[in-house]
Scaffold this motif. Structure first.
Motif, PDB file in Angstrom:
ATOM      1  N   VAL A   1      -7.398 -36.344 125.453  1.00  0.00           N
ATOM      2  CA  VAL A   1      -8.200 -36.053 124.539  1.00  0.00           C
ATOM      3  C   VAL A   1      -8.686 -37.159 124.149  1.00  0.00           C
ATOM      4  N   PRO A   2      -9.908 -37.700 123.427  1.00  0.00           N
ATOM      5  CA  PRO A   2     -10.972 -38.300 122.974  1.00  0.00           C
ATOM      6  C   PRO A   2     -10.581 -38.830 121.540  1.00  0.00           C
ATOM      7  N   VAL A   3      -9.865 -39.583 121.239  1.00  0.00           N
ATOM      8  CA  VAL A   3     -10.191 -39.892 119.494  1.00  0.00           C
ATOM      9  C   VAL A   3     -11.128 -41.047 119.115  1.00  0.00           C
ATOM     10  N   ALA A   4     -11.376 -40.471 117.836  1.00  0.00           N
ATOM     11  CA  ALA A   4     -12.172 -42.538 117.476  1.00  0.00           C
ATOM     12  C   ALA A   4     -11.286 -43.486 117.239  1.00  0.00           C
ATOM     13  N   PRO A   5     -12.025 -44.408 117.840  1.00  0.00           N
ATOM     14  CA  PRO A   5     -11.062 -45.739 117.914  1.00  0.00           C
ATOM     15  C   PRO A   5      -9.974 -45.672 116.507  1.00  0.00           C
ATOM     16  N   VAL A   6      -8.642 -46.171 117.045  1.00  0.00           N
ATOM     17  CA  VAL A   6      -7.622 -46.179 115.773  1.00  0.00           C
ATOM     18  C   VAL A   6      -6.881 -47.527 116.750  1.00  0.00           C
ATOM     19  N   ALA A   7      -6.052 -48.093 115.578  1.00  0.00           N
ATOM     20  CA  ALA A   7      -5.141 -49.290 115.546  1.00  0.00           C
ATOM     21  C   ALA A   7      -4.331 -48.450 116.039  1.00  0.00           C
ATOM     22  N   MET A   8      -3.354 -49.078 117.090  1.00  0.00           N
ATOM     23  CA  MET A   8      -2.185 -48.848 117.380  1.00  0.00           C
ATOM     24  C   MET A   8      -0.948 -48.417 116.342  1.00  0.00           C
ATOM     25  N   GLU A   9      -1.742 -49.614 115.185  1.00  0.00           N
ATOM     26  CA  GLU A   9       0.018 -50.078 113.770  1.00  0.00           C
ATOM     27  C   GLU A   9      -0.659 -48.710 113.142  1.00  0.00           C
ATOM     28  N   GLU A  10      -2.010 -47.762 113.719  1.00  0.00           N
ATOM     29  CA  GLU A  10      -2.010 -46.788 112.348  1.00  0.00           C
ATOM     30  C   GLU A  10      -1.628 -45.762 112.724  1.00  0.00           C
ATOM     31  N   LEU A  11      -1.642 -45.146 114.498  1.00  0.00           N
ATOM     32  CA  LEU A  11      -1.615 -44.266 114.715  1.00  0.00           C
ATOM     33  C   LEU A  11      -0.205 -43.246 114.943  1.00  0.00           C
ATOM     34  N   TRP A  12       0.602 -44.061 114.148  1.00  0.00           N
ATOM     35  CA  TRP A  12       1.822 -43.364 113.898  1.00  0.00           C
ATOM     36  C   TRP A  12       1.570 -41.772 111.975  1.00  0.00           C
ATOM     37  N   ARG A  13       0.543 -42.304 111.984  1.00  0.00           N
ATOM     38  CA  ARG A  13      -0.259 -41.441 111.075  1.00  0.00           C
ATOM     39  C   ARG A  13      -0.575 -39.528 111.767  1.00  0.00           C
ATOM     40  N   GLY A  14      -1.023 -40.393 112.974  1.00  0.00           N
ATOM     41  CA  GLY A  14      -1.140 -38.432 113.581  1.00  0.00           C
ATOM     42  C   GLY A  14      -3.053 -39.487 114.330  1.00  0.00           C
ATOM     43  N   VAL A  15      -4.052 -38.296 114.927  1.00  0.00           N
ATOM     44  CA  VAL A  15      -4.924 -38.327 114.521  1.00  0.00           C
ATOM     45  C   VAL A  15      -5.431 -37.290 114.924  1.00  0.00           C
ATOM     46  N   VAL A  16      -7.335 -37.108 114.339  1.00  0.00           N
ATOM     47  CA  VAL A  16      -7.498 -35.463 114.841  1.00  0.00           C
ATOM     48  C   VAL A  16      -8.339 -36.069 115.883  1.00  0.00           C
ATOM     49  N   VAL A  17      -8.454 -34.929 116.015  1.00  0.00           N
ATOM     50  CA  VAL A  17      -9.632 -34.504 117.574  1.00  0.00           C
ATOM     51  C   VAL A  17     -10.728 -33.476 117.207  1.00  0.00           C
ATOM     52  N   ALA A  18     -11.899 -33.347 117.880  1.00  0.00           N
ATOM     53  CA  ALA A  18     -13.183 -32.265 117.829  1.00  0.00           C
ATOM     54  C   ALA A  18     -12.830 -31.422 118.113  1.00  0.00           C
ATOM     55  N   CYS A  19     -11.733 -30.627 118.539  1.00  0.00           N
ATOM     56  CA  CYS A  19     -11.361 -29.226 118.995  1.00  0.00           C
ATOM     57  C   CYS A  19     -10.181 -28.933 119.340  1.00  0.00           C
ATOM     58  N   ASP A  20      -9.995 -27.383 119.347  1.00  0.00           N
ATOM     59  CA  ASP A  20      -9.507 -26.957 117.863  1.00  0.00           C
ATOM     60  C   ASP A  20      -8.287 -26.199 119.553  1.00  0.00           C
ATOM     61  N   ARG A  21      -7.120 -25.073 118.961  1.00  0.00           N
ATOM     62  CA  ARG A  21      -6.442 -26.071 120.872  1.00  0.00           C
ATOM     63  C   ARG A  21      -6.847 -24.830 121.139  1.00  0.00           C
TER      64      ARG A  21
END
Length: 142
Positions: A84-104
């Motif tokens: 799944v594509p995500v908005a660019p995020v720094a690796m050190e911030e990835l532990w917070r989790g991400v939001v994706v543009a789709c549901d399950r």
């Protein structure tokens, strides 16, 4: 727009808006830590409305920006992780989790990916098309 890559800046803007909402709700990152993918494994993946979609099984870094631009989303032990594509995020911030543009439900259309194996350019294009395309019956007209 059908998500086929005709408007990559539009795709990026939409993902960044979703990521911005998630970043505002997350606690500040720990100070003095090195970026480790291990700290992000199992981090939450949310859909555009904040609903749980899965967890991070792997992350893929863009070689030019050095930011994570795709994640492998695990939804269960018997199902393959999905790219799944995500908005660019720094690796050190990835532990917070991400939001994706789709549901399950929509995640099932994304291509399967083996954690630890680099996706091909075709896999990346298929992930963008599956996740960022207009939902069935809701195509937009320009």
């Amino acid at each position: 727009y059908a998500g086929g890559g005709e408007d990559p800046l539009g795709e990026l803007d939409a993902l960044e808006r979703l990521a911005g909402r998630r970043a505002q709700a997350a606690p500040p990152p720990p100070e003095g830590t090195a970026a480790s993918l291990a700290s992000a494994l199992g981090a939450p993946v949310e859909g555009p409305l904040g609903e749980p979609v899965g967890t991070i099984a792997d992350a893929f870094v863009d070689p030019d920006s050095h930011r994570v631009t795709y994640v492998a989303v695990a939804v269960g032990p018997l199902e393959p992780a999905r790219l799944v594509p995500v908005a660019p995020v720094a690796m050190e911030e990835l532990w917070r989790g991400v939001v994706v543009a789709c549901d399950r439900d929509r995640l099932a259309a994304a291509p399967p990916v083996e954690p630890g194996v680099d996706p091909s350019d075709d896999d990346l294009a298929r992930a963008r098309a599956a996740v960022l395309a207009d939902p069935p019956g809701q195509a937009t007209t320009d």
